[in-house]
Design an enzyme around this catalytic site. Sequence first.
Site, short mmCIF file in Angstrom:
data_model
loop_
_atom_site.label_atom_id
_atom_site.label_comp_id
_atom_site.label_asym_id
_atom_site.label_seq_id
_atom_site.Cartn_x
_atom_site.Cartn_y
_atom_site.Cartn_z
N CYS A 126 54.44 123.19 4.45
CA CYS A 126 53.61 122.61 3.37
C CYS A 126 54.02 123.11 1.99
CB CYS A 126 52.14 122.91 3.62
SG CYS A 126 51.56 122.27 5.19
N HIS A 266 47.54 123.00 -2.71
CA HIS A 266 47.80 122.32 -1.43
C HIS A 266 46.47 121.80 -0.89
CE1 HIS A 266 49.35 121.30 2.37
NE2 HIS A 266 48.85 122.34 3.03
N ASN A 296 45.39 116.60 5.03
CA ASN A 296 46.54 117.44 4.72
C ASN A 296 47.82 116.65 5.02
OD1 ASN A 296 48.58 119.34 4.68
ND2 ASN A 296 47.47 120.87 5.88
O1 UT7 Z 1 48.81 123.43 5.84
C1 UT7 Z 1 48.23 124.40 6.65
C2 UT7 Z 1 47.53 123.72 7.77
N1 UT7 Z 1 46.39 124.30 8.33
C3 UT7 Z 1 45.27 124.69 7.69
O2 UT7 Z 1 45.17 124.76 6.51
C4 UT7 Z 1 44.11 125.05 8.56
C5 UT7 Z 1 43.34 126.26 8.08
N2 UT7 Z 1 42.15 126.46 8.92
C6 UT7 Z 1 41.06 125.70 8.76
O3 UT7 Z 1 41.04 124.83 7.88
C7 UT7 Z 1 39.86 125.98 9.63
O4 UT7 Z 1 40.08 127.17 10.36
C8 UT7 Z 1 39.55 124.81 10.60
C9 UT7 Z 1 39.04 123.61 9.83
C10 UT7 Z 1 40.79 124.44 11.40
C11 UT7 Z 1 38.46 125.23 11.59
O5 UT7 Z 1 37.31 125.64 10.86
P1 UT7 Z 1 36.56 126.99 11.28
O6 UT7 Z 1 35.39 127.10 10.40
O7 UT7 Z 1 37.59 128.08 11.21
O8 UT7 Z 1 36.08 126.67 12.73
P2 UT7 Z 1 36.44 127.42 14.10
O9 UT7 Z 1 37.87 127.22 14.45
O10 UT7 Z 1 35.93 128.82 14.04
O11 UT7 Z 1 35.54 126.62 15.09
C12 UT7 Z 1 34.12 126.69 15.03
C13 UT7 Z 1 33.58 125.82 16.13
C14 UT7 Z 1 34.22 126.07 17.49
O12 UT7 Z 1 33.22 125.91 18.46
P3 UT7 Z 1 32.51 127.21 19.13
O13 UT7 Z 1 33.63 127.97 19.76
O14 UT7 Z 1 31.87 127.94 17.99
O15 UT7 Z 1 31.56 126.61 20.09
C15 UT7 Z 1 35.21 124.94 17.62
O16 UT7 Z 1 35.46 124.60 18.97
O17 UT7 Z 1 33.86 124.45 15.80
C16 UT7 Z 1 34.49 123.82 16.92
N3 UT7 Z 1 35.36 122.78 16.42
C17 UT7 Z 1 34.94 121.53 16.19
N4 UT7 Z 1 33.73 120.95 16.34
C18 UT7 Z 1 33.63 119.66 16.00
C19 UT7 Z 1 36.66 122.87 16.10
N5 UT7 Z 1 37.10 121.66 15.66
C20 UT7 Z 1 36.05 120.83 15.71
C21 UT7 Z 1 35.87 119.47 15.38
N6 UT7 Z 1 34.65 118.93 15.56
N7 UT7 Z 1 36.87 118.71 14.91
#
Ligand code: UT7
Length: 343
Positions: A126, A266, A296
């Site tokens: 990215c 970004h 993204n």
């Molecule tokens: O260019 C670089 C590319 N990548 C990035 O920039 C990504 C950077 N990271 C992020 O943006 C965030 O970490 C995410 C958006 C990917 C995830 O957000 P988060 O607040 O870190 O959520 P999490 O991974 O801690 O997940 C929280 C909960 C989980 O459920 P449990 O374990 O608490 O029951 C996930 O399974 O949210 C769940 N979850 C979802 N729920 C509904 C994960 N994805 C989804 C979804 N819909 N799409």
Amino acid sequence: MNLSNAKNPPLCRLPEVVIQGSGIYLPSKVLTNHDLEKMVNTTDEWITERTGIKERRIAGEKETPSEMGAMAAMMALQNAGLTAEDLDMIIVATTTPDTIFPSTACYIQHKIGARTIPSFDIQAACSGFIYGFILASHFIACRSARHILLIGAEKLSAIVDWEDRSTCVLFGDGAGAFIISLGENSPDQLSFDIGADGSQWQILYIPAGGSKLPLTAQNINHKLHFLHMVGKKVFRLAIDSMEQSLTRCIEKAGISAEHIACIIPHQANLRIIEALSERLGIPGEKFFVNVEKYGNTSSACIPIAFHEAVASQRIKEGDIVLFVSFGAGITWGSVLFRYKAKA
Ligand code: UT7
């Protein structure tokens, strides 16, 4: 985490470089959060709250990165008042090249009818467009080229697992292009900062498809050809790396953040941008955000956002503008410049 990249950073200033024109291409197919609700176990509410994304563009079969990049390039050439024959070099930043080889830049050279000029891809995920911007600026500053076509083109829909809700909701497709030219005694590029920390490679990568783990039926069954990400770690390092790179960039230019009219970060997650604004004490209004429309698009984020910011008069002639990005590798980069419409 401290992500400093040099003990004695050189004075990074490329004073005679201008963005002579920009162009974008976005596929017409829109995939909304509500559409995704029918594909994976997610909700519009979760995606909006956790990322700020409402919809993204998805490329059709014929909309390859080279095709989208060529379309963006033609628009950029037109806006610059140049033709493909005027170009001296083509650099393409992409993580999703049409093919492993030849380069997407070679396909684009052929598609737009450029001369047999040097044409190559660069890979910094990215951060690729910012790496490319700085690379192109050096060729210009050394008088090795007068007009360089720099493109960020991505088809991330081809490398995400559409059954993995934690990644498939984040990404989109598109392309953006700049014509970078030699200006005349214009103090336009004020400073830049780039770096990488290869020890963090495992937090965002595609395991198979390269020579280390070639594509086999077994690897595909194990979904090793898709993007793998440790979201929370990427989130934290994204904020750290952009905060530190942006700070170094401003320090090198010897200005303060108040002088900056617009920051183009970004576009990965609105929460990352908000956290950056808070940590730096720079008001949110200074950050240009379009992540809600496109998600993204990796190396295409910055040129697409810049083009829209100029078109909507959010960036005006003479404004000091800052680009800042981070990506897999991990990589990061920022560039600070005074915007001038023509060389
Ligand atoms: O260019 C670089 C590319 N990548 C990035 O920039 C990504 C950077 N990271 C992020 O943006 C965030 O970490 C995410 C958006 C990917 C995830 O957000 P988060 O607040 O870190 O959520 P999490 O991974 O801690 O997940 C929280 C909960 C989980 O459920 P449990 O374990 O608490 O029951 C996930 O399974 O949210 C769940 N979850 C979802 N729920 C509904 C994960 N994805 C989804 C979804 N819909 N799409």
